[in-house]
Design a protein around this motif. Structure first.
Motif, PDB file in Angstrom:
ATOM      1  N   CYS A 190     118.707 -46.264  23.411  1.00 24.29           N
ATOM      2  CA  CYS A 190     118.819 -44.806  23.269  1.00 24.29           C
ATOM      3  C   CYS A 190     120.215 -44.461  22.752  1.00 24.29           C
ATOM      4  CB  CYS A 190     118.562 -44.140  24.618  1.00 24.29           C
ATOM      5  SG  CYS A 190     119.015 -42.391  24.661  1.00 24.29           S
ATOM      6  N   PRO A 191     120.304 -43.833  21.568  1.00 21.05           N
ATOM      7  CA  PRO A 191     121.626 -43.503  21.039  1.00 21.05           C
ATOM      8  C   PRO A 191     122.390 -42.516  21.919  1.00 21.05           C
ATOM      9  CG  PRO A 191     119.901 -42.521  19.679  1.00 21.05           C
ATOM     10  CD  PRO A 191     119.227 -43.415  20.677  1.00 21.05           C
ATOM     11  N   ARG A 224     123.780 -44.610  24.829  1.00 18.61           N
ATOM     12  CA  ARG A 224     124.910 -45.434  24.392  1.00 18.61           C
ATOM     13  C   ARG A 224     126.191 -44.617  24.330  1.00 18.61           C
ATOM     14  NH1 ARG A 224     121.235 -47.466  20.543  1.00 18.61           N
ATOM     15  NH2 ARG A 224     122.236 -46.212  18.923  1.00 18.61           N
ATOM     16  N   GLN A 232     117.187 -37.675  20.575  1.00 20.70           N
ATOM     17  CA  GLN A 232     117.282 -39.090  20.206  1.00 20.70           C
ATOM     18  C   GLN A 232     116.983 -39.265  18.724  1.00 20.70           C
ATOM     19  OE1 GLN A 232     114.479 -40.615  23.099  1.00 20.70           O
ATOM     20  NE2 GLN A 232     116.102 -41.769  24.096  1.00 20.70           N
ATOM     21  N   SER A 233     115.954 -38.591  18.259  1.00 19.44           N
ATOM     22  CA  SER A 233     115.591 -38.677  16.845  1.00 19.44           C
ATOM     23  C   SER A 233     116.735 -38.183  15.966  1.00 19.44           C
ATOM     24  CB  SER A 233     114.319 -37.855  16.598  1.00 19.44           C
ATOM     25  OG  SER A 233     113.981 -37.885  15.244  1.00 19.44           O
ATOM     26  N   ARG A 284     119.592 -40.708  16.023  1.00 21.67           N
ATOM     27  CA  ARG A 284     119.278 -41.891  15.196  1.00 21.67           C
ATOM     28  C   ARG A 284     119.488 -41.592  13.725  1.00 21.67           C
ATOM     29  NH1 ARG A 284     115.050 -42.747  19.193  1.00 21.67           N
ATOM     30  NH2 ARG A 284     115.660 -44.557  20.396  1.00 21.67           N
ATOM     31  N   ARG A 285     119.057 -40.403  13.305  1.00 25.07           N
ATOM     32  CA  ARG A 285     119.256 -40.031  11.889  1.00 25.07           C
ATOM     33  C   ARG A 285     120.729 -39.935  11.570  1.00 25.07           C
ATOM     34  NH1 ARG A 285     114.560 -35.904  11.971  1.00 25.07           N
ATOM     35  NH2 ARG A 285     116.097 -34.930  13.285  1.00 25.07           N
ATOM     36  N   GLU A 309     123.100 -41.571  12.968  1.00 25.97           N
ATOM     37  CA  GLU A 309     123.640 -42.939  12.964  1.00 25.97           C
ATOM     38  C   GLU A 309     123.169 -43.725  11.752  1.00 25.97           C
ATOM     39  OE1 GLU A 309     122.330 -44.692  16.641  1.00 25.97           O
ATOM     40  OE2 GLU A 309     124.167 -44.121  17.670  1.00 25.97           O
ATOM     41  N   ALA A 352     120.133 -44.945  11.545  1.00 25.25           N
ATOM     42  CA  ALA A 352     119.158 -45.937  12.026  1.00 25.25           C
ATOM     43  C   ALA A 352     117.757 -45.483  11.649  1.00 25.25           C
ATOM     44  CB  ALA A 352     119.266 -46.096  13.534  1.00 25.25           C
ATOM     45  N   ARG A 405     113.893 -44.448  12.132  1.00 31.21           N
ATOM     46  CA  ARG A 405     113.255 -43.679  13.210  1.00 31.21           C
ATOM     47  C   ARG A 405     112.390 -44.512  14.084  1.00 31.21           C
ATOM     48  NH1 ARG A 405     111.406 -38.118  10.370  1.00 31.21           N
ATOM     49  NH2 ARG A 405     113.194 -38.011   9.083  1.00 31.21           N
TER      50      ARG A 405
END
Length: 127
Positions: A19-20, A23, A116-117, A120-121, A123, A125, A127
């Motif tokens: 989970c970003p 973290r 989280q989504s 992630r975007r 970062e 990373a 999806r």
């Protein structure tokens, strides 16, 4: 000259390194935990968990004074070990303060998948 003994952690926190948001939160808590009072355990590499993995991934969990806490109570246990956050952690010992923090945490959990989504975007990373 005697060497200062490193204190052993008094709180154990299990977290989801996939989970970003988790973290980032744990990275901040590690920086603030200058006294080494918190043991952080990544659920992806944990050999054992105090309860089933799905339960551990659904909410933050911490062990303090031999008791497993989750949600706002787990955050409060962690905060009590960090001088800057200790007043908030101590305030959470009052049932009505903890109830308010838990309500806020439940609100966060409803938003967590979208956050989280987004994280992630940001970062870069997938999806």
């Amino acid at each position: 000259m005697s060497a200062r003994a490193t204190p052993s952690p008094t709180v154990t926190v299990w977290y989801d390194s996939a989970c970003p948001l988790c973290r980032r939160e744990i990275a901040l808590m590690r920086r603030l935990d200058r006294r080494g009072r918190i043991a952080f355990i990544d659920l992806d590499t944990a050999a054992t968990c105090p309860t089933d993995r799905a339960t551990m991934l659904a909410r933050l969990h911490a062990r303090e004074d031999g008791e497993l806490r989750s949600g706002a109570a787990a955050f409060a246990a962690m905060w009590r070990q960090i001088p800057l956050l200790r007043p908030l952690g101590l305030a959470a010992r009052h049932p009505w303060v903890l109830a308010m923090l838990e309500r806020a945490y439940l609100g966060f959990l409803r938003l967590r998948p979208r956050l989280q989504s987004l994280a992630r975007r940001l970062e870069g990373a997938p999806r």
